[in-house]
Design a protein around this motif. Structure first.
Motif, mmCIF file in Angstrom:
data_model
loop_
_atom_site.group_PDB
_atom_site.id
_atom_site.type_symbol
_atom_site.label_atom_id
_atom_site.label_comp_id
_atom_site.label_asym_id
_atom_site.label_seq_id
_atom_site.Cartn_x
_atom_site.Cartn_y
_atom_site.Cartn_z
ATOM 1 N N GLN A 1 0.861 -1.189 0.000
ATOM 2 C CA GLN A 1 0.000 0.000 0.000
ATOM 3 C C GLN A 1 0.893 1.234 0.000
ATOM 4 O O GLN A 1 1.803 1.317 0.827
ATOM 5 C CB GLN A 1 -0.881 0.036 1.260
ATOM 6 N N ARG B 1 1.204 -3.372 14.314
ATOM 7 C CA ARG B 1 0.693 -4.248 13.261
ATOM 8 C C ARG B 1 1.788 -5.135 12.660
ATOM 9 O O ARG B 1 1.528 -5.889 11.754
ATOM 10 C CB ARG B 1 0.053 -3.404 12.157
ATOM 11 N N GLU C 1 -5.594 1.895 13.000
ATOM 12 C CA GLU C 1 -6.651 0.897 12.780
ATOM 13 C C GLU C 1 -7.495 1.286 11.564
ATOM 14 O O GLU C 1 -7.854 0.435 10.748
ATOM 15 C CB GLU C 1 -7.537 0.766 14.024
ATOM 16 N N GLU C 2 -7.791 2.566 11.443
ATOM 17 C CA GLU C 2 -8.594 3.008 10.291
ATOM 18 C C GLU C 2 -7.819 2.868 8.985
ATOM 19 O O GLU C 2 -8.365 2.433 7.966
ATOM 20 C CB GLU C 2 -9.010 4.470 10.470
ATOM 21 N N CYS D 1 -5.514 0.848 8.249
ATOM 22 C CA CYS D 1 -5.335 -0.558 7.862
ATOM 23 C C CYS D 1 -6.577 -1.121 7.169
ATOM 24 O O CYS D 1 -6.507 -2.152 6.506
ATOM 25 C CB CYS D 1 -4.973 -1.410 9.069
ATOM 26 N N GLN D 2 -7.707 -0.448 7.330
ATOM 27 C CA GLN D 2 -8.916 -0.915 6.642
ATOM 28 C C GLN D 2 -8.983 -0.411 5.211
ATOM 29 O O GLN D 2 -9.826 -0.836 4.422
ATOM 30 C CB GLN D 2 -10.164 -0.444 7.398
ATOM 31 N N TRP D 3 -8.095 0.511 4.896
ATOM 32 C CA TRP D 3 -8.133 1.092 3.547
ATOM 33 C C TRP D 3 -7.587 0.109 2.526
ATOM 34 O O TRP D 3 -6.560 -0.509 2.731
ATOM 35 C CB TRP D 3 -7.304 2.387 3.512
ATOM 36 N N GLN D 4 -8.282 -0.056 1.445
ATOM 37 C CA GLN D 4 -7.815 -0.973 0.387
ATOM 38 C C GLN D 4 -7.428 -0.171 -0.839
ATOM 39 O O GLN D 4 -8.228 0.530 -1.374
ATOM 40 C CB GLN D 4 -8.929 -1.946 -0.012
#
Ligand code: ATP
Ligand code: MG
Length: 253
Positions: A3, A31, A247-248, A250-253
């Motif tokens: 990413q 992480r 945390e937010e 890491c949710q991004w794709q």
């Protein structure tokens, strides 16, 4: 897949470097990710904040952009586990020569290609303008993380940011997305902070990160110790906020 995020805002002092280096350190610490932090700002702040002696660099990002040294030889490991490609003021001297080169917008993307497979995340700390270095960062990234400080001028700058992203998408044909807009330097005692946050939310809706970064003296002090906020003040409000941001993100794709 790696990413790649550019931490971008043309306005200065909004918390780009603070966000880039703390996010990088936190992705490693919490992480267990492999993270490369690329400093494409001649101020050299994000490298310096992680303890790199930026005035004694033998090699730096500009040497890779000029094809003098492979990027792999420029990477400096730091005590917090983040690998850094540092810069200092010498990068600024390359701005005009680089601006005249064919393919100038793709220099960073090309040099990153040789190392990015070794990383889960590449974070790029942009300078406070929309010159050739910021364009290189946006062209190398799939997403832009946009810190906005809680000020009237911060709000006013949004049109410029959107215009820059449109330029990259339409004129340079690169489908950069907004990974998220981050409210920074929030002071709850101050009405302006609340009003700006409200306006940002109305404008960006779901593109806003839910996390809000507070104004805290610890975030300002941490760079002078060469430490992330997670080392310098692990229990404080700044560490808590940046941890929530991780945390937010890491949710991004
Ligand atoms: N949430 C915060 N609370 C307190 N101080 C902060 C906060 N965020 C950033 N700062 C401080 O404000 C100054 C500017 O922050 P930073 O360098 O991260 O901004 P920037 O957007 O990278 O600036 P530039 O555009 O010059 O690169 C620094 O001294 C930093 O320590
Ligand atoms: Mg900066």
């Amino acid at each position: 897949m790696t990413q790649k995020l550019a931490v971008f805002n043309m306005k200065g002092g909004v918390g780009k470097s603070t966000t880039a280096y703390n996010l990088a350190a936190g992705l490693v610490q919490f992480r267990d990710r492999k993270v490369l932090l690329v400093d494409i700002d001649p101020q050299g702040n994000s490298g310096a904040a992680l303890g790199i002696p930026i005035w004694q660099l033998e090699k730096q990002l500009k040497d890779a952009l000029q094809h003098k040294v492979p990027l792999s030889q420029i990477i400096i490991p730091t005590s917090e586990g983040v690998d850094v490609v540092p810069s200092n003021i010498l990068l600024a001297e390359e701005e005009i020569p680089i601006s005249g080169r064919p393919g100038r917008e793709l220099l960073l993307r090309k040099v990153l290609a040789s190392v990015q497979d070794q990383y889960d995340w590449v974070l790029i700390d942009c300078p406070p303008n929309i010159g050739v270095f910021s364009i290189n960062a946006l062209m190398a990234a799939s997403g832009a993380l946009i810190p906005v400080d809680m000020s009237y001028l911060g709000l006013l700058g949004i049109q410029g940011i959107e215009r820059a992203l449109t330029l990259v998408r339409e004129h340079l044909d690169h489908p950069i997305r907004i990974a998220g807009v981050l409210a920074t330097r929030f002071d709850g005692r101050n009405n302006l902070s609340k009003e700006v946050l409200q306006c940002l939310g109305d404008h960006f809706g779901e593109q806003m990160f839910k996390t809000v970064i507070p104004e805290t003296v610890k975030l300002r002090e941490a760079p002078s110790h060469g430490q992330s906020i997670f080392e310098y003040d692990p229990q404080g409000a700044g560490a808590k906020a940046y941890r929530a941001l991780i945390e937010e993100v890491c949710q991004w794709q």
